[in-house]
Motif scaffolding. Structure first.
Motif, short mmCIF file in Angstrom:
data_model
loop_
_atom_site.label_atom_id
_atom_site.label_comp_id
_atom_site.label_asym_id
_atom_site.label_seq_id
_atom_site.Cartn_x
_atom_site.Cartn_y
_atom_site.Cartn_z
N ALA A 71 0.83 -1.21 0.00
CA ALA A 71 0.00 0.00 0.00
C ALA A 71 0.86 1.26 0.00
O ALA A 71 0.54 2.25 -0.65
CB ALA A 71 -0.93 -0.01 1.22
N ALA A 72 1.96 1.22 0.73
CA ALA A 72 2.83 2.40 0.83
C ALA A 72 3.75 2.54 -0.38
O ALA A 72 4.10 3.66 -0.76
CB ALA A 72 3.67 2.32 2.11
N LEU A 73 4.16 1.41 -0.95
CA LEU A 73 5.08 1.41 -2.08
C LEU A 73 4.51 0.52 -3.18
O LEU A 73 4.96 -0.59 -3.39
CB LEU A 73 6.46 0.87 -1.66
CG LEU A 73 7.15 1.58 -0.51
CD1 LEU A 73 8.32 0.76 0.01
CD2 LEU A 73 7.62 2.96 -0.97
N PRO A 74 3.48 1.02 -3.90
CA PRO A 74 2.81 0.19 -4.90
C PRO A 74 3.77 -0.35 -5.97
O PRO A 74 4.71 0.34 -6.37
CB PRO A 74 1.79 1.14 -5.53
CG PRO A 74 1.66 2.27 -4.58
CD PRO A 74 2.95 2.37 -3.84
N ALA A 75 3.50 -1.56 -6.40
CA ALA A 75 4.30 -2.18 -7.46
C ALA A 75 4.23 -1.31 -8.71
O ALA A 75 3.20 -0.73 -9.02
CB ALA A 75 3.78 -3.57 -7.75
N GLY A 76 5.34 -1.22 -9.39
CA GLY A 76 5.39 -0.43 -10.60
C GLY A 76 5.72 1.04 -10.38
O GLY A 76 6.00 1.76 -11.33
N ARG A 77 5.67 1.48 -9.15
CA ARG A 77 6.00 2.87 -8.84
C ARG A 77 7.51 2.97 -8.73
O ARG A 77 8.12 2.37 -7.87
CB ARG A 77 5.34 3.28 -7.53
CG ARG A 77 5.61 4.71 -7.14
CD ARG A 77 4.85 5.04 -5.87
NE ARG A 77 5.45 6.18 -5.23
CZ ARG A 77 5.34 6.46 -3.96
NH1 ARG A 77 4.63 5.67 -3.17
NH2 ARG A 77 5.91 7.52 -3.44
N ARG A 78 8.11 3.70 -9.62
CA ARG A 78 9.56 3.81 -9.65
C ARG A 78 9.99 5.07 -8.90
O ARG A 78 9.34 6.09 -8.97
CB ARG A 78 10.05 3.86 -11.08
CG ARG A 78 9.49 2.67 -11.85
CD ARG A 78 10.28 2.08 -12.94
NE ARG A 78 11.70 2.08 -12.95
CZ ARG A 78 12.44 1.01 -12.71
NH1 ARG A 78 11.86 -0.11 -12.37
NH2 ARG A 78 13.74 1.06 -12.81
N MET A 79 11.09 4.94 -8.17
CA MET A 79 11.64 6.09 -7.45
C MET A 79 13.14 5.88 -7.32
O MET A 79 13.62 4.75 -7.36
CB MET A 79 10.97 6.29 -6.10
CG MET A 79 11.15 5.16 -5.10
SD MET A 79 10.35 5.44 -3.49
CE MET A 79 8.63 5.34 -3.90
N PRO A 80 13.87 6.97 -7.18
CA PRO A 80 15.32 6.84 -7.02
C PRO A 80 15.65 6.05 -5.75
O PRO A 80 14.90 6.07 -4.77
CB PRO A 80 15.79 8.30 -6.86
CG PRO A 80 14.67 9.15 -7.32
CD PRO A 80 13.41 8.34 -7.16
N PRO A 81 16.78 5.32 -5.75
CA PRO A 81 17.14 4.48 -4.60
C PRO A 81 17.16 5.23 -3.28
O PRO A 81 16.68 4.70 -2.26
CB PRO A 81 18.53 3.97 -4.95
CG PRO A 81 18.59 4.03 -6.44
CD PRO A 81 17.74 5.20 -6.83
N GLU A 82 17.67 6.44 -3.25
CA GLU A 82 17.73 7.18 -1.98
C GLU A 82 16.33 7.51 -1.48
O GLU A 82 16.07 7.50 -0.28
CB GLU A 82 18.60 8.44 -2.10
CG GLU A 82 18.11 9.48 -3.09
CD GLU A 82 18.53 9.24 -4.54
OE1 GLU A 82 18.14 10.06 -5.39
OE2 GLU A 82 19.22 8.25 -4.82
N ARG A 83 15.41 7.76 -2.38
CA ARG A 83 14.02 8.03 -1.99
C ARG A 83 13.37 6.75 -1.47
O ARG A 83 12.63 6.77 -0.48
CB ARG A 83 13.26 8.60 -3.18
CG ARG A 83 11.77 8.73 -2.98
CD ARG A 83 11.39 10.09 -2.42
NE ARG A 83 10.07 10.05 -1.88
CZ ARG A 83 8.94 10.29 -2.56
NH1 ARG A 83 8.99 10.62 -3.81
NH2 ARG A 83 7.78 10.22 -1.97
N LEU A 84 13.64 5.63 -2.15
CA LEU A 84 13.10 4.35 -1.72
C LEU A 84 13.59 4.01 -0.31
O LEU A 84 12.80 3.60 0.54
CB LEU A 84 13.50 3.25 -2.70
CG LEU A 84 13.06 1.83 -2.32
CD1 LEU A 84 11.55 1.72 -2.24
CD2 LEU A 84 13.62 0.84 -3.31
N LEU A 85 14.88 4.19 -0.05
CA LEU A 85 15.43 3.92 1.28
C LEU A 85 14.80 4.82 2.34
O LEU A 85 14.47 4.38 3.44
CB LEU A 85 16.94 4.07 1.29
CG LEU A 85 17.71 2.93 0.64
CD1 LEU A 85 19.20 3.28 0.55
CD2 LEU A 85 17.51 1.65 1.40
N ALA A 86 14.64 6.09 2.01
CA ALA A 86 14.03 7.02 2.95
C ALA A 86 12.58 6.63 3.24
O ALA A 86 12.13 6.66 4.40
CB ALA A 86 14.09 8.45 2.41
N GLU A 87 11.86 6.23 2.21
CA GLU A 87 10.46 5.83 2.39
C GLU A 87 10.37 4.54 3.20
O GLU A 87 9.53 4.40 4.09
CB GLU A 87 9.79 5.67 1.02
CG GLU A 87 8.31 5.51 1.07
CD GLU A 87 7.56 6.73 1.59
OE1 GLU A 87 6.38 6.56 1.94
OE2 GLU A 87 8.12 7.83 1.70
#
Length: 127
Positions: A71-87
């Motif tokens: 729910a928080a990180l839906p499949a297919g939603r791309r984001m930079p690695p640093e943003r992904l780690l922060a999230e």
């Protein structure tokens, strides 16, 4: 679904709630049965042994956490690695997610010490 399978699912959900609330400290067969609201004999009717009961409960916990992450990180939603780690860090520290993370750390630590059945449970959950 059979009556037995339906009741086993209810017991699994109760065990998952117990693990999230109490961690691994209260996981004798009697304690697990009490948390599920059944006798220890009934627990062993639904599950082969304590390891299977814990494995099923941890699988349920993992599915709950997976749903939150999806729910928080839906499949297919791309984001930079640093943003992904922060999230991911933000999600992991949310009050509702802390019990999941604390339980997972306990399972990993017990698995690292070679305590049965946690190595198998950790392997199943990560798979």
């Amino acid at each position: 679904m059979t009556v037995r399978a339906a009741q086993r699912q209810v017991v699994t959900e109760r065990l998952a709630g117990h693990l999230l609330a109490s961690g691994l400290s209260r996981t004798s067969v009697r304690q697990l049965a009490a948390a599920a609201g059944i006798s220890d004999r009934m627990l062993l009717y639904y599950f082969r042994d304590k390891a299977e009961a814990l494995g099923e409960a941890m699988g349920h916990v993992a599915a709950q956490l997976g749903g939150r992450l999806e729910a928080a990180l839906p499949a297919g939603r791309r984001m930079p690695p640093e943003r992904l780690l922060a999230e991911a860090a933000r999600i992991a520290t949310e009050p509702e997610v802390r019990p999941f993370m604390a339980l997972w750390m306990e399972v990993i630590a017990a698995a690292a010490r070679g305590e049965a059945p946690y190595a198998g449970i950790a392997s199943e959950v990560t798979t």
